[in-house]
Design a protein around this motif. Structure first.
Motif, short mmCIF file in Angstrom:
data_model
loop_
_atom_site.label_atom_id
_atom_site.label_comp_id
_atom_site.label_asym_id
_atom_site.label_seq_id
_atom_site.Cartn_x
_atom_site.Cartn_y
_atom_site.Cartn_z
N LEU A 128 0.84 -1.20 0.00
CA LEU A 128 0.00 0.00 0.00
C LEU A 128 0.87 1.24 0.00
CD1 LEU A 128 -2.66 -1.00 2.67
CD2 LEU A 128 -2.95 -0.95 0.20
N ARG A 129 0.44 2.24 -0.70
CA ARG A 129 1.15 3.52 -0.72
C ARG A 129 0.35 4.49 0.12
NH1 ARG A 129 2.38 0.83 -5.07
NH2 ARG A 129 4.36 1.03 -6.12
N CYS A 130 0.84 4.77 1.31
CA CYS A 130 0.12 5.61 2.26
C CYS A 130 0.89 6.90 2.52
CB CYS A 130 -0.06 4.88 3.59
SG CYS A 130 -0.99 3.34 3.42
N SER A 131 0.17 7.89 2.95
CA SER A 131 0.80 9.13 3.38
C SER A 131 0.22 9.53 4.73
CB SER A 131 0.56 10.26 2.36
OG SER A 131 -0.80 10.59 2.33
N ALA A 132 0.81 10.49 5.38
CA ALA A 132 0.32 10.93 6.68
C ALA A 132 -1.09 11.51 6.58
CB ALA A 132 1.27 11.97 7.28
N ARG A 133 -1.46 12.01 5.42
CA ARG A 133 -2.77 12.61 5.22
C ARG A 133 -3.85 11.65 4.79
NH1 ARG A 133 -0.84 18.09 2.11
NH2 ARG A 133 0.70 18.64 3.68
N ALA A 134 -3.43 10.57 4.15
CA ALA A 134 -4.42 9.62 3.62
C ALA A 134 -4.41 8.34 4.43
CB ALA A 134 -4.11 9.31 2.16
N ALA A 135 -5.57 7.89 4.81
CA ALA A 135 -5.69 6.62 5.53
C ALA A 135 -5.55 5.47 4.53
CB ALA A 135 -7.02 6.55 6.25
#
Length: 136
Positions: A128-135
């Motif tokens: 999964l490609r996650c960021s601090a802003r996206a769950a």
């Protein structure tokens, strides 16, 4: 132990253990193997493996399977079977023993697709490609 490894994309530049099984039974179905260094599917202590509808594309190593310990008698009484797999670029699956069926009850069973459909089936597989802003 019973395990199913399904709908994954492995590679490029992976080494081994996709999966590695001890004892038990593994159904390896509809996965895309895009190169490996040592082996793709390994085992020790007499596991049973049903490889079904996978796509194997060899890079440096051609042998899909590896039985441990390595030696003349390693795996001679084991049951490793390939059914409907596709092999490209010299990939080879060493079958041993008799054919095996997936070890599911009627509520766990599912159909395997053709190896020709694995590229499209696994095109979105991976971390999964996650960021601090996206769950995730």
């Amino acid at each position: 132990m019973r395990v199913t490894v399904a709908f994954n994309r492995f590679g490029p530049n992976v080494n081994q253990r996709m999966p590695r099984i001890r004892h038990g039974y593994a159904h390896v179905v509809n996965n895309f193997y895009d190169g490996w260094r040592e082996y793709a599917i390994g085992g020790s202590m007499g596991p049973t493996v049903k490889s079904q509808g996978n796509l194997f594309i060899a890079s440096t190593a051609e042998s899909v399977t590896r039985r441990m310990p390595v030696g003349h008698a390693a795996g001679k009484d084991w049951h490793w079977h390939s059914s409907g797999d596709s092999f490209e670029n010299g990939a080879v699956f060493k079958q041993t023993g008799s054919k095996v069926r997936p070890n599911y009850n009627k509520h766990q069973a599912f159909p395997a697709v053709s190896a020709s459909e694995v590229r499209s089936l696994t095109k979105d597989a991976g971390a999964l490609r996650c960021s601090a802003r996206a769950a995730c």
